[in-house]
Design a protein around this motif. Sequence first.
Motif, PDB file in Angstrom:
ATOM      1  N   ASP A  27       8.609  12.361 -11.729  1.00 42.57           N
ATOM      2  CA  ASP A  27       7.165  12.561 -11.931  1.00 42.57           C
ATOM      3  C   ASP A  27       6.312  11.440 -11.342  1.00 42.57           C
ATOM      4  O   ASP A  27       5.097  11.433 -11.496  1.00 42.57           O
ATOM      5  CB  ASP A  27       6.839  12.803 -13.412  1.00 42.57           C
ATOM      6  CG  ASP A  27       7.116  11.586 -14.282  1.00 42.57           C
ATOM      7  OD1 ASP A  27       7.815  10.656 -13.825  1.00 42.57           O
ATOM      8  OD2 ASP A  27       6.639  11.572 -15.433  1.00 42.57           O
ATOM      9  N   ALA A  28       6.930  10.501 -10.657  1.00 41.37           N
ATOM     10  CA  ALA A  28       6.179   9.400 -10.035  1.00 41.37           C
ATOM     11  C   ALA A  28       5.699   9.768  -8.638  1.00 41.37           C
ATOM     12  O   ALA A  28       4.988   9.000  -7.997  1.00 41.37           O
ATOM     13  CB  ALA A  28       7.052   8.151  -9.972  1.00 41.37           C
ATOM     14  N   LYS A  29       6.054  10.953  -8.179  1.00 40.36           N
ATOM     15  CA  LYS A  29       5.744  11.342  -6.790  1.00 40.36           C
ATOM     16  C   LYS A  29       4.260  11.241  -6.447  1.00 40.36           C
ATOM     17  O   LYS A  29       3.898  10.860  -5.346  1.00 40.36           O
ATOM     18  CB  LYS A  29       6.251  12.751  -6.508  1.00 40.36           C
ATOM     19  CG  LYS A  29       7.745  12.794  -6.317  1.00 40.36           C
ATOM     20  CD  LYS A  29       8.194  14.168  -5.871  1.00 40.36           C
ATOM     21  CE  LYS A  29       9.706  14.154  -5.649  1.00 40.36           C
ATOM     22  NZ  LYS A  29      10.345  15.366  -6.059  1.00 40.36           N
ATOM     23  N   GLU A  30       3.398  11.602  -7.407  1.00 44.13           N
ATOM     24  CA  GLU A  30       1.958  11.548  -7.100  1.00 44.13           C
ATOM     25  C   GLU A  30       1.440  10.120  -6.960  1.00 44.13           C
ATOM     26  O   GLU A  30       0.330   9.895  -6.494  1.00 44.13           O
ATOM     27  CB  GLU A  30       1.138  12.316  -8.155  1.00 44.13           C
ATOM     28  CG  GLU A  30       1.056  11.663  -9.519  1.00 44.13           C
ATOM     29  CD  GLU A  30       2.152  12.086 -10.487  1.00 44.13           C
ATOM     30  OE1 GLU A  30       2.045  11.751 -11.680  1.00 44.13           O
ATOM     31  OE2 GLU A  30       3.122  12.749 -10.048  1.00 44.13           O
ATOM     32  N   LEU A  31       2.260   9.132  -7.351  1.00 44.72           N
ATOM     33  CA  LEU A  31       1.869   7.726  -7.223  1.00 44.72           C
ATOM     34  C   LEU A  31       2.232   7.148  -5.850  1.00 44.72           C
ATOM     35  O   LEU A  31       1.862   6.038  -5.513  1.00 44.72           O
ATOM     36  CB  LEU A  31       2.533   6.891  -8.326  1.00 44.72           C
ATOM     37  CG  LEU A  31       2.178   7.290  -9.767  1.00 44.72           C
ATOM     38  CD1 LEU A  31       3.055   6.549 -10.754  1.00 44.72           C
ATOM     39  CD2 LEU A  31       0.707   7.035 -10.058  1.00 44.72           C
ATOM     40  N   GLY A  91       0.773  -1.244   0.000  1.00 44.08           N
ATOM     41  CA  GLY A  91       0.000   0.000   0.000  1.00 44.08           C
ATOM     42  C   GLY A  91       0.802   1.292   0.000  1.00 44.08           C
ATOM     43  O   GLY A  91       0.252   2.365   0.227  1.00 44.08           O
ATOM     44  N   TYR A  92       2.099   1.200  -0.262  1.00 43.18           N
ATOM     45  CA  TYR A  92       2.924   2.416  -0.281  1.00 43.18           C
ATOM     46  C   TYR A  92       2.744   3.221  -1.573  1.00 43.18           C
ATOM     47  O   TYR A  92       2.857   4.439  -1.563  1.00 43.18           O
ATOM     48  CB  TYR A  92       4.413   2.079  -0.126  1.00 43.18           C
ATOM     49  CG  TYR A  92       4.758   1.426   1.186  1.00 43.18           C
ATOM     50  CD1 TYR A  92       4.686   2.132   2.382  1.00 43.18           C
ATOM     51  CD2 TYR A  92       5.173   0.097   1.237  1.00 43.18           C
ATOM     52  CE1 TYR A  92       5.006   1.537   3.587  1.00 43.18           C
ATOM     53  CE2 TYR A  92       5.503  -0.511   2.444  1.00 43.18           C
ATOM     54  CZ  TYR A  92       5.408   0.217   3.611  1.00 43.18           C
ATOM     55  OH  TYR A  92       5.729  -0.383   4.796  1.00 43.18           O
ATOM     56  N   VAL A  93       2.517   2.490  -2.676  1.00 40.36           N
ATOM     57  CA  VAL A  93       2.441   3.153  -3.987  1.00 40.36           C
ATOM     58  C   VAL A  93       1.301   2.585  -4.832  1.00 40.36           C
ATOM     59  O   VAL A  93       0.835   1.472  -4.593  1.00 40.36           O
ATOM     60  CB  VAL A  93       3.766   2.982  -4.781  1.00 40.36           C
ATOM     61  CG1 VAL A  93       4.933   3.642  -4.065  1.00 40.36           C
ATOM     62  CG2 VAL A  93       4.073   1.511  -5.057  1.00 40.36           C
ATOM     63  N   ALA A  94       0.899   3.364  -5.842  1.00 42.37           N
ATOM     64  CA  ALA A  94      -0.069   2.882  -6.833  1.00 42.37           C
ATOM     65  C   ALA A  94       0.663   1.925  -7.779  1.00 42.37           C
ATOM     66  O   ALA A  94       1.885   1.990  -7.932  1.00 42.37           O
ATOM     67  CB  ALA A  94      -0.639   4.064  -7.610  1.00 42.37           C
ATOM     68  N   ILE A 153      12.511   1.880  -3.036  1.00 42.89           N
ATOM     69  CA  ILE A 153      12.165   3.062  -2.245  1.00 42.89           C
ATOM     70  C   ILE A 153      10.936   3.769  -2.808  1.00 42.89           C
ATOM     71  O   ILE A 153      10.833   3.964  -4.017  1.00 42.89           O
ATOM     72  CB  ILE A 153      13.293   4.113  -2.257  1.00 42.89           C
ATOM     73  CG1 ILE A 153      14.548   3.556  -1.623  1.00 42.89           C
ATOM     74  CG2 ILE A 153      12.874   5.372  -1.525  1.00 42.89           C
ATOM     75  CD1 ILE A 153      15.674   4.559  -1.601  1.00 42.89           C
ATOM     76  N   ALA A 154      10.054   4.152  -1.917  1.00 38.64           N
ATOM     77  CA  ALA A 154       8.961   5.071  -2.249  1.00 38.64           C
ATOM     78  C   ALA A 154       9.016   6.150  -1.176  1.00 38.64           C
ATOM     79  O   ALA A 154       8.880   5.859   0.006  1.00 38.64           O
ATOM     80  CB  ALA A 154       7.621   4.361  -2.205  1.00 38.64           C
ATOM     81  N   GLY A 155       9.272   7.367  -1.593  1.00 38.27           N
ATOM     82  CA  GLY A 155       9.380   8.457  -0.621  1.00 38.27           C
ATOM     83  C   GLY A 155       8.291   9.491  -0.817  1.00 38.27           C
ATOM     84  O   GLY A 155       8.110  10.011  -1.903  1.00 38.27           O
ATOM     85  N   LYS A 156       7.535   9.750   0.236  1.00 40.27           N
ATOM     86  CA  LYS A 156       6.481  10.770   0.212  1.00 40.27           C
ATOM     87  C   LYS A 156       7.101  12.120   0.541  1.00 40.27           C
ATOM     88  O   LYS A 156       7.922  12.216   1.452  1.00 40.27           O
ATOM     89  CB  LYS A 156       5.400  10.412   1.239  1.00 40.27           C
ATOM     90  CG  LYS A 156       4.149  11.251   1.131  1.00 40.27           C
ATOM     91  CD  LYS A 156       3.264  10.743   0.010  1.00 40.27           C
ATOM     92  CE  LYS A 156       2.004  11.576  -0.087  1.00 40.27           C
ATOM     93  NZ  LYS A 156       1.511  11.652  -1.444  1.00 40.27           N
ATOM     94  N   ASN A 157       6.692  13.141  -0.199  1.00 38.04           N
ATOM     95  CA  ASN A 157       7.247  14.491  -0.013  1.00 38.04           C
ATOM     96  C   ASN A 157       8.767  14.442  -0.126  1.00 38.04           C
ATOM     97  O   ASN A 157       9.284  13.924  -1.090  1.00 38.04           O
ATOM     98  CB  ASN A 157       6.743  15.107   1.292  1.00 38.04           C
ATOM     99  CG  ASN A 157       5.225  15.102   1.364  1.00 38.04           C
ATOM    100  OD1 ASN A 157       4.560  15.338   0.369  1.00 38.04           O
ATOM    101  ND2 ASN A 157       4.684  14.802   2.522  1.00 38.04           N
ATOM    102  N   ASN A 158       9.471  14.954   0.862  1.00 40.88           N
ATOM    103  CA  ASN A 158      10.927  14.907   0.773  1.00 40.88           C
ATOM    104  C   ASN A 158      11.550  13.834   1.651  1.00 40.88           C
ATOM    105  O   ASN A 158      12.749  13.835   1.888  1.00 40.88           O
ATOM    106  CB  ASN A 158      11.514  16.286   1.109  1.00 40.88           C
ATOM    107  CG  ASN A 158      11.179  17.294   0.036  1.00 40.88           C
ATOM    108  OD1 ASN A 158      11.192  16.962  -1.148  1.00 40.88           O
ATOM    109  ND2 ASN A 158      10.855  18.506   0.438  1.00 40.88           N
ATOM    110  N   GLU A 159      10.723  12.900   2.111  1.00 41.10           N
ATOM    111  CA  GLU A 159      11.220  11.858   3.011  1.00 41.10           C
ATOM    112  C   GLU A 159      12.224  10.937   2.335  1.00 41.10           C
ATOM    113  O   GLU A 159      13.036  10.312   3.006  1.00 41.10           O
ATOM    114  CB  GLU A 159      10.060  11.024   3.564  1.00 41.10           C
ATOM    115  CG  GLU A 159       9.209  11.787   4.566  1.00 41.10           C
ATOM    116  CD  GLU A 159       8.017  10.972   5.063  1.00 41.10           C
ATOM    117  OE1 GLU A 159       8.015   9.742   4.910  1.00 41.10           O
ATOM    118  OE2 GLU A 159       7.092  11.591   5.604  1.00 41.10           O
TER     119      GLU A 159
END
Length: 144
Positions: free
Chosen positions: A67-71, A34-37, A100-106
Motif C-alpha cells: 500500500d506504499a505505492k502511492e508514496l 525525491g523518489y518517495v514521499a 528500493i522504490a518502484g513506480k508502477n511495476n518497475e
Amino acid sequence: MSTILTKENIQLNVQLANKEEAIRKTGEILVEKGYVAADYIEKMLEREELTSTYMGNFVAIPHGTEDAKELVKESGLSIIQVPAGVDFGDGNMVKVLIGIAGKNNEHLDILSQIAIVCSEEENIEKIVEAKDAQTILDLFEEVN
C-alpha cells in the motif's frame, strides 16, 4: 539504471546501530533524492515487521509495503555500505543495504537486476570493499 541509481544515492563506510536505523537511513536517501514521499520510510519499517528483507549474503533490500505505492514518485535505489555490519536479527549481519522504490511495476525489473548483481558473492565483496561510489555504480550498470 542511470536515473534510478546515481553516485549521490550511494553512501560508503556507514556505521549503523541497529536494523531500524539502517532502514531509516536507506529510506532517507530515497526521500532526499525525491523518489518517495517522507511517509515511505514508515512503510519500509512496516514491511520489515511483516517479514525480514534480509536476503542472505550480507544483503538486505528494504522497501515499502504494497500500500506504499502511492508514496512513490519515481523509481529509485539507495545503497548503503556498512563494512562493520548491522544486525538484522537471528544472527543475520548486513553489510549492504539496497533501498528500493518502484513506480508502477518497475520494482520487479529493479529487483531482478539487483538479484543478478547480488547472486555473485564476489560482487558483494566488491560492494563491501568499494572505496568509491563509482565502483558500486559500475557493478549495477554492467547488468543493463
